[in-house]
Structure formats: C-alpha cells, structure tokens
Design an enzyme around this catalytic site. Structure first.
Site, PDB file in Angstrom:
ATOM      1  N   HIS A  12     -22.315 -12.037 -59.156  1.00 25.14           N
ATOM      2  CA  HIS A  12     -21.032 -11.574 -59.716  1.00 25.14           C
ATOM      3  C   HIS A  12     -19.851 -11.780 -58.747  1.00 25.14           C
ATOM      4  O   HIS A  12     -18.947 -10.954 -58.667  1.00 25.14           O
ATOM      5  CB  HIS A  12     -21.152 -10.104 -60.154  1.00 25.14           C
ATOM      6  CG  HIS A  12     -21.433  -9.144 -59.038  1.00 25.14           C
ATOM      7  ND1 HIS A  12     -22.100  -7.960 -59.236  1.00 25.14           N
ATOM      8  CD2 HIS A  12     -21.130  -9.172 -57.707  1.00 25.14           C
ATOM      9  CE1 HIS A  12     -22.193  -7.307 -58.092  1.00 25.14           C
ATOM     10  NE2 HIS A  12     -21.611  -8.024 -57.153  1.00 25.14           N
ATOM     11  N   HIS A  59     -17.650  -1.792 -56.268  1.00 23.81           N
ATOM     12  CA  HIS A  59     -17.396  -2.173 -54.871  1.00 23.81           C
ATOM     13  C   HIS A  59     -16.218  -1.376 -54.329  1.00 23.81           C
ATOM     14  O   HIS A  59     -15.191  -1.933 -53.954  1.00 23.81           O
ATOM     15  CB  HIS A  59     -17.095  -3.667 -54.768  1.00 23.81           C
ATOM     16  CG  HIS A  59     -18.171  -4.552 -55.315  1.00 23.81           C
ATOM     17  ND1 HIS A  59     -18.414  -4.723 -56.658  1.00 23.81           N
ATOM     18  CD2 HIS A  59     -19.087  -5.337 -54.685  1.00 23.81           C
ATOM     19  CE1 HIS A  59     -19.399  -5.570 -56.841  1.00 23.81           C
ATOM     20  NE2 HIS A  59     -19.838  -5.954 -55.656  1.00 23.81           N
ATOM     21  N   HIS A 193     -26.539 -12.797 -49.671  1.00 22.86           N
ATOM     22  CA  HIS A 193     -25.209 -12.970 -49.086  1.00 22.86           C
ATOM     23  C   HIS A 193     -24.913 -11.843 -48.104  1.00 22.86           C
ATOM     24  O   HIS A 193     -25.434 -10.739 -48.238  1.00 22.86           O
ATOM     25  CB  HIS A 193     -24.090 -13.097 -50.125  1.00 22.86           C
ATOM     26  CG  HIS A 193     -23.862 -11.946 -51.078  1.00 22.86           C
ATOM     27  ND1 HIS A 193     -24.825 -11.411 -51.895  1.00 22.86           N
ATOM     28  CD2 HIS A 193     -22.726 -11.261 -51.389  1.00 22.86           C
ATOM     29  CE1 HIS A 193     -24.298 -10.461 -52.663  1.00 22.86           C
ATOM     30  NE2 HIS A 193     -23.027 -10.328 -52.360  1.00 22.86           N
ATOM     31  N   GLU A 240     -27.960  -5.996 -53.590  1.00 23.67           N
ATOM     32  CA  GLU A 240     -27.503  -5.973 -54.990  1.00 23.67           C
ATOM     33  C   GLU A 240     -28.602  -6.423 -55.943  1.00 23.67           C
ATOM     34  O   GLU A 240     -28.541  -6.154 -57.147  1.00 23.67           O
ATOM     35  CB  GLU A 240     -26.259  -6.857 -55.161  1.00 23.67           C
ATOM     36  CG  GLU A 240     -25.022  -6.285 -54.479  1.00 23.67           C
ATOM     37  CD  GLU A 240     -23.777  -7.134 -54.657  1.00 23.67           C
ATOM     38  OE1 GLU A 240     -22.679  -6.610 -54.434  1.00 23.67           O
ATOM     39  OE2 GLU A 240     -23.894  -8.342 -54.992  1.00 23.67           O
TER      40      GLU A 240
HETATM   41  C1  DHB Z   1     -18.727 -11.970 -52.651  1.00 28.12           C
HETATM   42  C2  DHB Z   1     -19.901 -11.682 -53.352  1.00 28.12           C
HETATM   43  C3  DHB Z   1     -20.095 -10.436 -53.942  1.00 28.12           C
HETATM   44  O1  DHB Z   1     -21.222 -10.068 -54.613  1.00 28.12           O
HETATM   45  C4  DHB Z   1     -19.118  -9.483 -53.856  1.00 28.12           C
HETATM   46  O2  DHB Z   1     -19.305  -8.301 -54.478  1.00 28.12           O
HETATM   47  C5  DHB Z   1     -17.944  -9.736 -53.148  1.00 28.12           C
HETATM   48  C6  DHB Z   1     -17.763 -10.989 -52.547  1.00 28.12           C
HETATM   49  C7  DHB Z   1     -18.482 -13.298 -52.022  1.00 28.12           C
HETATM   50  O3  DHB Z   1     -19.390 -14.136 -51.903  1.00 28.12           O
HETATM   51  O4  DHB Z   1     -17.331 -13.587 -51.661  1.00 28.12           O
HETATM   52 FE    FE Z   2     -21.095  -7.688 -55.130  1.00 25.18          FE
END
Ligand code: DHB
Ligand code: FE
Length: 289
Positions: A12, A59, A193, A240
């Site tokens: 997302h 978030h 990530h 997540e």
């Molecule tokens: C990014 C990915 C995420 O899941 C998020 O909540 C905020 C930023 C990203 O890769 O920039």
């Molecule tokens: Fe996220």
C-alpha cells in the site's frame, strides 16, 4: 447468508497513490507496478463484491500516540480520506456498511477480541491506495468498506498468530450474518521494507516469495513468524504482513491462487499482490454451472 468469496493482499505504498493521482502511472518507473494490477481490475468487474473488510494499518494519520488500539473496527457511515501531510487524496469518500460492521463488532467481542470501535475514522494510504489499485479512477468506490486497522506502528504489536485467530473469528462472524452479501477480505501492507535507520531500503525477495508461497499451503509456518523475525527478515515495516494473515485465515483451510504479482521496488518497498479464492467457494461455483 453473507459469504467471503475471495481474499486479496497488496502492498500500500503512498507513492503509488501519488503517481496514480498525478497521472504518472504510465511513467517508465511506474508502468510495471500498475501493470501488475490490470488482472485484478478486470476480475473485480465480474466479481462485484458488496462489501470489503479491509485489514490495514493506520500510519499515525488517524491514531497518534494518545490512543493506540490494537484492533480498531470502522463503524461509521463513511470514512474520509486522511490528510497525510500533503492534502487529502482526491478519491471518493469510503462508504461503510454499518449493519455488517455492528454484527462483526458483536460477534468478535463475544469471541474474546477486545476491539476498539471507531465511530469516526479518516482512512490513509493503507486503505485508499489498495482501493485505487483494485478499482482504478472512479467517481464512487463500487463497494462498501469496513476498515479494520491493526497496530503495527507502536510496540506492543499483536502477533501474526493473533491476527490469524482474528481472521478465523471474522469468517465465523460473516457466516452468521443473515443478509446475502458477497464479501471480500483484503490485507494490505508489506512486503519487505524498512524506511528508517542504518538498514533503510532493505528488501528481501527470498523472504517475500516464501511468504507468498506459504499463503497457499504452508500457513502454519507463516503463523509462527514472530515480530522479531519480521524485523530481522523483512525490515522494520515488514510486520505489515500480519494483516495478510487476517485475510488468509478468513478464507478457511484450502485456497486456490487466482493471481500473483511481485515487483521490486516501488519507492522503498517490495510490492506483492495475491488474489485467493476459498476452495469451498470454487466448488460451489462449479456445482452451479
Ligand atoms: C512506504 C511504504 C509503506 O508501506 C508505507 O506505509 C509508507 C511508505 C514506502 O515505500 O515509501
Ligand atoms: Fe505502510
């Protein structure tokens, strides 16, 4: 009777929403990302779900440090896209389904899940970016949505196994809702990530692909992944993926994979997307033919 007919998981990333909103989805960088969602957009046109139970995480857009609900269920008539610092996305307001949400609240609390009930909730990219990916640019979202926000930003976060149990309880609750409703359940976030610290930019394709494989027929292995494992293997934000476990558990023991997509990178994230059908639903459809 209401029935969960499919489950969808997707990353997302907010930059996907920005590219979409600013008409940059055809750019060299973004085109391969959006192409991964062509299949599901066509498929949703014939599936026509009535309601999506959308498991995501906020978030720090609607829930900051003053209140930290572990599981927060959206009970409002509608949910406004959140302003995440650069103005709210110009996408339709998300329409709730009060009756099913109230039934879920009742049944899940009876089932020992101590939910926080959100009678007002602005939804951020965890909810609206997946809606754009599945339905494209629309004047109104073609489904009602029950947002279910999971705390993955402040320790203590729930375990993947607890999320699995919540998914099972959601399946039971939906089954006992008397109205005929075609319900989908989505899990958003992930895959690997990390947005901060010395390991910022971490991506782990081996872990991600093994997670995608496990969703089909090795779910006990996924249930046992600890919060520390997510941190080590998939980065600080990889946790997540526990929202994907709620989705998967709600589909019952046997599923068939209808579609899968994996692409690195989009912004800082490994984008994963999978569409699953409970085998029991597939069998019913065949019998009806
Ligand atoms: C990014 C990915 C995420 O899941 C998020 O909540 C905020 C930023 C990203 O890769 O920039
Ligand atoms: Fe996220």
């Amino acid at each position: 009777m209401a029935r969960i007919t499919a489950g969808i998981a997707t990353s997302h990333v907010p930059a996907i929403g920005a590219a979409f909103d600013q008409g940059r989805s055809g750019d060299d960088y973004w085109a391969p990302v959006f192409a991964g969602y062509d299949w599901v957009k066509e498929w949703e046109k014939s599936e026509k779900p009535d309601v999506v139970i959308l498991c995501y995480n906020d978030h720090a857009s609607a829930m900051m440090l003053d209140v930290v609900p572990t599981f927060a269920l959206g009970m409002a008539e509608e949910f406004t896209p959140a302003d995440e610092g650069w103005g709210a996305r110009e996408v339709p307001v998300v329409q709730g389904h009060i009756e099913l949400a109230a039934h879920l609240a009742e049944q899940l609390v009876l089932d020992d899940f101590d939910l926080t009930l959100m009678n007002s909730l602005d939804v951020d990219h965890g909810c609206t970016v997946p809606l754009s990916l599945m339905f494209g640019k629309v004047a109104e979202w073609p489904v009602k949505v029950i947002p279910l926000a999971v705390n993955v930003t402040q320790f203590p976060t729930p375990s993947g196994n607890r999320c699995w149990m919540l998914g099972e309880a959601i399946a039971h609750a939906v089954e006992s809702f008397p109205e005929d409703l075609n319900v989908q359940i989505w899990g958003t976030g992930g895959m690997s990530h990390q947005l901060q610290g010395p390991r910022a930019g971490l991506i782990n394709p081996e872990f991600d692909n093994s997670f995608l494989d496990g969703l089909i027929d090795d779910t006990d292995r996924l249930r046992a992944i600890t919060r520390l494992d997510y941190l080590r293997e998939s980065g600080t934000e990889g946790i997540e993926l526990i929202m994907w476990l709620i989705m998967r558990a709600a589909l019952g023991p046997d599923v068939e994979e209808l579609h899968r997509f994996y692409h690195v990178p989009a912004s800082n994230t490994a984008v994963g997307h999978i569409v699953l059908r409970p085998k029991s639903i597939g069998a019913l459809a065949q019998a009806a033919e």
